[in-house]
Motif scaffolding. Structure first.
Motif, PDB file in Angstrom:
ATOM      1  N   GLY A  10       0.829  -1.194   0.000  1.00 58.08           N
ATOM      2  CA  GLY A  10       0.000   0.000   0.000  1.00 58.08           C
ATOM      3  C   GLY A  10       0.864   1.244   0.000  1.00 58.08           C
ATOM      4  O   GLY A  10       2.097   1.169   0.037  1.00 58.08           O
ATOM      5  N   GLN A  11       0.224   2.389  -0.022  1.00 62.95           N
ATOM      6  CA  GLN A  11       0.955   3.656  -0.120  1.00 62.95           C
ATOM      7  C   GLN A  11       1.451   4.152   1.235  1.00 62.95           C
ATOM      8  O   GLN A  11       2.291   5.055   1.291  1.00 62.95           O
ATOM      9  CB  GLN A  11       0.060   4.729  -0.751  1.00 62.95           C
ATOM     10  CG  GLN A  11      -0.924   5.405   0.191  1.00 62.95           C
ATOM     11  CD  GLN A  11      -2.119   4.534   0.568  1.00 62.95           C
ATOM     12  OE1 GLN A  11      -2.284   3.423   0.045  1.00 62.95           O
ATOM     13  NE2 GLN A  11      -2.958   5.032   1.460  1.00 62.95           N
ATOM     14  N   GLY A  12       0.956   3.558   2.307  1.00 65.97           N
ATOM     15  CA  GLY A  12       1.395   3.938   3.654  1.00 65.97           C
ATOM     16  C   GLY A  12       0.474   4.951   4.307  1.00 65.97           C
ATOM     17  O   GLY A  12      -0.153   5.774   3.632  1.00 65.97           O
ATOM     18  N   THR A  13       0.410   4.890   5.611  1.00 64.56           N
ATOM     19  CA  THR A  13      -0.368   5.855   6.390  1.00 64.56           C
ATOM     20  C   THR A  13       0.448   6.259   7.620  1.00 64.56           C
ATOM     21  O   THR A  13       1.054   5.413   8.272  1.00 64.56           O
ATOM     22  CB  THR A  13      -1.740   5.278   6.784  1.00 64.56           C
ATOM     23  OG1 THR A  13      -2.516   6.286   7.441  1.00 64.56           O
ATOM     24  CG2 THR A  13      -1.624   4.060   7.700  1.00 64.56           C
ATOM     25  N   GLN A  14       0.474   7.544   7.888  1.00 65.43           N
ATOM     26  CA  GLN A  14       1.311   8.062   8.977  1.00 65.43           C
ATOM     27  C   GLN A  14       0.622   7.891  10.317  1.00 65.43           C
ATOM     28  O   GLN A  14      -0.554   8.249  10.475  1.00 65.43           O
ATOM     29  CB  GLN A  14       1.614   9.556   8.751  1.00 65.43           C
ATOM     30  CG  GLN A  14       2.409  10.212   9.860  1.00 65.43           C
ATOM     31  CD  GLN A  14       3.850   9.738   9.915  1.00 65.43           C
ATOM     32  OE1 GLN A  14       4.523   9.656   8.883  1.00 65.43           O
ATOM     33  NE2 GLN A  14       4.341   9.432  11.111  1.00 65.43           N
ATOM     34  N   VAL A  15       1.366   7.370  11.267  1.00 65.29           N
ATOM     35  CA  VAL A  15       0.921   7.295  12.662  1.00 65.29           C
ATOM     36  C   VAL A  15       1.909   8.087  13.496  1.00 65.29           C
ATOM     37  O   VAL A  15       3.111   7.825  13.452  1.00 65.29           O
ATOM     38  CB  VAL A  15       0.858   5.836  13.147  1.00 65.29           C
ATOM     39  CG1 VAL A  15       0.606   5.795  14.650  1.00 65.29           C
ATOM     40  CG2 VAL A  15      -0.229   5.069  12.401  1.00 65.29           C
ATOM     41  N   THR A  16       1.405   9.058  14.230  1.00 73.50           N
ATOM     42  CA  THR A  16       2.246   9.885  15.075  1.00 73.50           C
ATOM     43  C   THR A  16       1.716   9.838  16.495  1.00 73.50           C
ATOM     44  O   THR A  16       0.540  10.132  16.737  1.00 73.50           O
ATOM     45  CB  THR A  16       2.274  11.343  14.588  1.00 73.50           C
ATOM     46  OG1 THR A  16       2.737  11.376  13.232  1.00 73.50           O
ATOM     47  CG2 THR A  16       3.189  12.180  15.455  1.00 73.50           C
ATOM     48  N   VAL A  17       2.581   9.459  17.423  1.00 73.11           N
ATOM     49  CA  VAL A  17       2.213   9.355  18.830  1.00 73.11           C
ATOM     50  C   VAL A  17       2.997  10.406  19.592  1.00 73.11           C
ATOM     51  O   VAL A  17       4.226  10.371  19.638  1.00 73.11           O
ATOM     52  CB  VAL A  17       2.501   7.955  19.382  1.00 73.11           C
ATOM     53  CG1 VAL A  17       2.009   7.849  20.822  1.00 73.11           C
ATOM     54  CG2 VAL A  17       1.853   6.888  18.509  1.00 73.11           C
TER      55      VAL A  17
END
Length: 121
Positions: A112-119
Motif C-alpha cells: 500500500g501507499q502507507g499511512t502516517q501514525v504519530t504518537v
C-alpha cells in the motif's frame, strides 16, 4: 492488478489507540499472508504483524500484547488495532499482501501507499 489502500492513521497521544484498515482490490481469489510493516526515516522497514488466510497472527516483540491484527477474508481487508501507543510507535505504516491468488494465477507481493501514525508524548 492488485491495489492496497490503507486508512486510519493520524495523531494520538501516548497511551491512546488507533485502528488501521487495509483493503485489497482486484481480481483476488485469496491472499496467503497479509502484513503490517512500519518505517521511520533512516531505518529499515520492519514487520509489525502478519496474518495468514486462516487467521493465525504473529507479532513483533515490540508490539505484542498491545496490537491486534485481524482480517476479513470476504472483504479482503485487514485491520490493526493499536492500543497503549508509545512515541516509539511513530512511523509510516504499510500494508502488504504476499502470495495473491487471482483469476490469472498466483501473483507476487504488493504494498500500500502507507499511512502516517504519530504518537505524541
Amino acid at each position: 492488478q492488485v491495489q492496497l489502500v490503507e486508512s486510519g492513521g493520524g495523531l494520538v497521544q501516548a497511551g491512546g489507540s488507533l485502528r488501521l484498515s487495509c483493503a485489497a482490490s482486484g481480481r483476488i481469489l485469496t491472499i496467503a499472508i497479509m502484513g503490517w510493516y512500519r518505517q521511520v526515516p533512516g531505518k529499515q522497514r520492519e514487520l509489525v504483524a502478519s496474518i495468514t488466510s486462516g487467521g493465525r497472527a504473529n507479532y513483533a516483540e515490540s508490539v505484542r500484547g498491545r496490537f491486534t491484527m485481524s482480517r476479513d477474508n470476504a472483504k479482503n481487508t485487514v485491520y490493526l488495532q493499536m492500543n497503549s501507543l508509545k512515541p516509539d510507535d511513530t512511523a509510516v505504516y504499510y500494508c502488504n499482501a504476499d502470495r495473491v491468488l487471482t483469476s490469472k494465477g498466483w501473483d507476487g507481493n504488493y504494498w500500500g501507499q502507507g499511512t502516517q501514525v504519530t504518537v505524541s508524548s
